[in-house]
Design a protein around this motif. Structure first.
Motif, short mmCIF file in Angstrom:
data_model
loop_
_atom_site.label_atom_id
_atom_site.label_comp_id
_atom_site.label_asym_id
_atom_site.label_seq_id
_atom_site.Cartn_x
_atom_site.Cartn_y
_atom_site.Cartn_z
N ASN A 44 42.44 27.73 43.92
CA ASN A 44 41.59 28.68 43.47
C ASN A 44 41.50 29.68 44.57
O ASN A 44 40.17 30.26 44.72
N GLY A 49 46.16 36.29 41.89
CA GLY A 49 46.25 36.46 40.40
C GLY A 49 46.64 35.26 39.80
O GLY A 49 46.24 35.09 38.59
N ARG A 51 45.45 32.19 40.52
CA ARG A 51 44.75 30.87 40.63
C ARG A 51 44.36 30.21 39.58
O ARG A 51 44.50 30.60 38.26
N ASN A 54 42.09 31.54 36.77
CA ASN A 54 42.32 32.93 35.86
C ASN A 54 42.92 32.49 34.70
O ASN A 54 44.09 32.26 34.45
N LYS A 56 43.63 34.59 32.09
CA LYS A 56 44.10 35.83 31.72
C LYS A 56 45.61 35.84 32.07
O LYS A 56 46.48 36.36 31.30
N VAL A 57 45.96 35.04 33.14
CA VAL A 57 47.45 35.01 33.52
C VAL A 57 48.40 34.32 32.58
O VAL A 57 48.21 33.35 31.78
N ASN A 212 43.25 42.10 42.94
CA ASN A 212 43.73 41.78 41.47
C ASN A 212 42.51 41.86 40.69
O ASN A 212 41.49 41.37 41.05
N ASP A 214 41.74 40.30 38.22
CA ASP A 214 41.22 38.95 37.25
C ASP A 214 41.02 38.09 38.39
O ASP A 214 40.98 36.75 38.14
N THR A 215 40.47 38.58 39.47
CA THR A 215 39.75 37.63 40.52
C THR A 215 38.63 37.91 40.97
O THR A 215 38.07 39.23 40.58
#
Length: 274
Positions: A44, A49, A51, A54, A56-57, A212, A214-215
Motif C-alpha cells: 500500500n 497507482g 497499491r 486502490n 479503481k485500478v 496519481n 487515486d492515491t
C-alpha cells in the motif's frame, strides 16, 4: 546539493555528465523489452497507482503463455534483454516465478531482468538458478522517515537487506528513486546518489514523482523534469559506468523527456512490449 538547486549551470552539468557517459559507458543506447505481466500488488505504498487499497485500478495478470508470447516478440524485434515487471503479486509466488523464468530462458535465451519486489534470500537464489540475470528493486528514497511515511507496510532495513541478498545471489542489481517526492529534501537526494555509489549498482532508475489521482498523494505537487534530469546527470558523474534509463515518467511529463534524458547521460530505453 548545490548542483541539484535551481540556478546551477545546467548546460555545463549536462555536458560533463554526457562526456562521463561517453568515457565510461560508451555511445550505445541499450534496449530492454518491458513485459508488465501483472498489476496486482499486496503493498500500500501511498504514491503508487497499483497499491492494494486502490479499488479503481483495472487489474490484470498475464498467463504464462502470454508472457512467453511477449518474450518471443522481443526476440523477433531484436532485443537481447527483457524486463519482467509486476507488483508484489500473491498470484505469482516464488515457485511460479521460477517456472516462468525457466520457460522463457529455455524458449528464447534472452537475458532476463526481474522487477517483482521483496522475497527471501533463498527465493532470490532460486530465481537466479532458474536463469534470471538481473533484478531491479527500487528503494525510492534514502530518507528513513520519508520512506516510512510513503511505504507504511514496508521496512527500510529489509529493503536494503534484499538488495544485499540479490548481490549475494549473483544478480546484476538495479535500484532507483523518485525525484520531487512530497517532503523530500535536496540533501536526501544527494544522499540517494551517494548510496547508488556505495551499493555499486549496475543500473539506476530515476524518474520525477507524478501524483496519481487515486492515491493518498492525489493533488500533491509533482517533481519536475529539470530536477529529474539534474539527478540523472549527477548520478552519472558520481557512478560513472552505471546504466541509467530514460524513464517512462520523464516521457509522461514532457513529450521530449526521454530524449532529453539521453542527452544528459542516460543510456537505456525500455519500450513496453506487453
Amino acid at each position: 546539493v548545490q548542483a541539484l538547486s535551481p540556478g546551477a549551470d545546467t548546460a555545463a552539468l549536462f555536458a560533463l555528465a554526457d562526456e562521463t557517459r561517453r568515457k565510461y559507458a560508451g555511445d550505445g543506447v541499450h534496449l530492454r523489452g518491458l513485459i508488465e505481466f501483472s498489476n496486482y500488488c499486496r503493498r500500500n505504498c501511498r504514491y503508487c497507482g497499483i497499491r492494494a487499497g486502490n479499488p479503481k485500478v483495472r487489474r490484470y495478470r498475464l498467463t504464462r503463455a502470454q508472457i512467453l508470447d511477449c518474450a518471443r516478440a522481443a526476440v523477433a524485434l531484436g532485443y537481447q534483454t527483457i524486463v519482467m515487471q509486476s507488483g508484489e503479486d500473491p498470484g505469482w509466488g516464488p515457485a511460479e516465478l521460477v517456472k516462468i523464468v525457466e520457460e522463457v530462458k529455455a524458449a528464447t535465451g534472452l537475458a532476463i531482468t526481474l522487477s517483482v519486489g521483496e522475497y527471501s534470500k533463498e527465493d532470490y537464489k532460486a530465481l537466479r538458478r532458474a536463469g534470471a540475470d538481473r533484478f531491479l528493486l527500487r528503494f525510492e528514497t534514502s530518507d528513513r522517515a520519508l520512506f516510512a511515511a510513503l511505504k507504511p507496510d514496508s521496512d527500510y532495513d529489509r529493503r536494503f537487506q534484499c538488495l544485499a541478498w540479490l548481490k549475494e545471489a549473483g544478480f546484476q542489481v538495479g535500484s532507483g528513486v523518485m525525484a520531487g517526492l512530497p517532503g523530500q529534501t535536496l540533501a536526501s537526494m544527494a544522499d540517494d546518489i551517494l548510496i547508488f555509489k556505495k551499493l555499486d549498482l549496475d543500473m539506476v532508475g530515476i524518474g520525477p514523482f507524478i501524483a496519481n489521482p487515486d492515491t493518498p498523494l492525489a493533488g500533491s505537487a509533482g517533481g519536475t523534469l529539470d530536477l529529474g534530469l539534474r539527478m540523472v546527470a549527477l548520478t552519472r558523474i558520481v557512478t560513472k559506468n552505471t546504466h541509467i534509463p530514460a524513464t517512462t515518467a520523464m516521457g509522461s511529463i514532457d513529450p521530449q523527456g526521454r530524449q532529453k534524458a539521453l542527452r544528459c547521460s542516460a543510456n537505456v530505453l525500455m519500450p513496453n512490449i506487453s
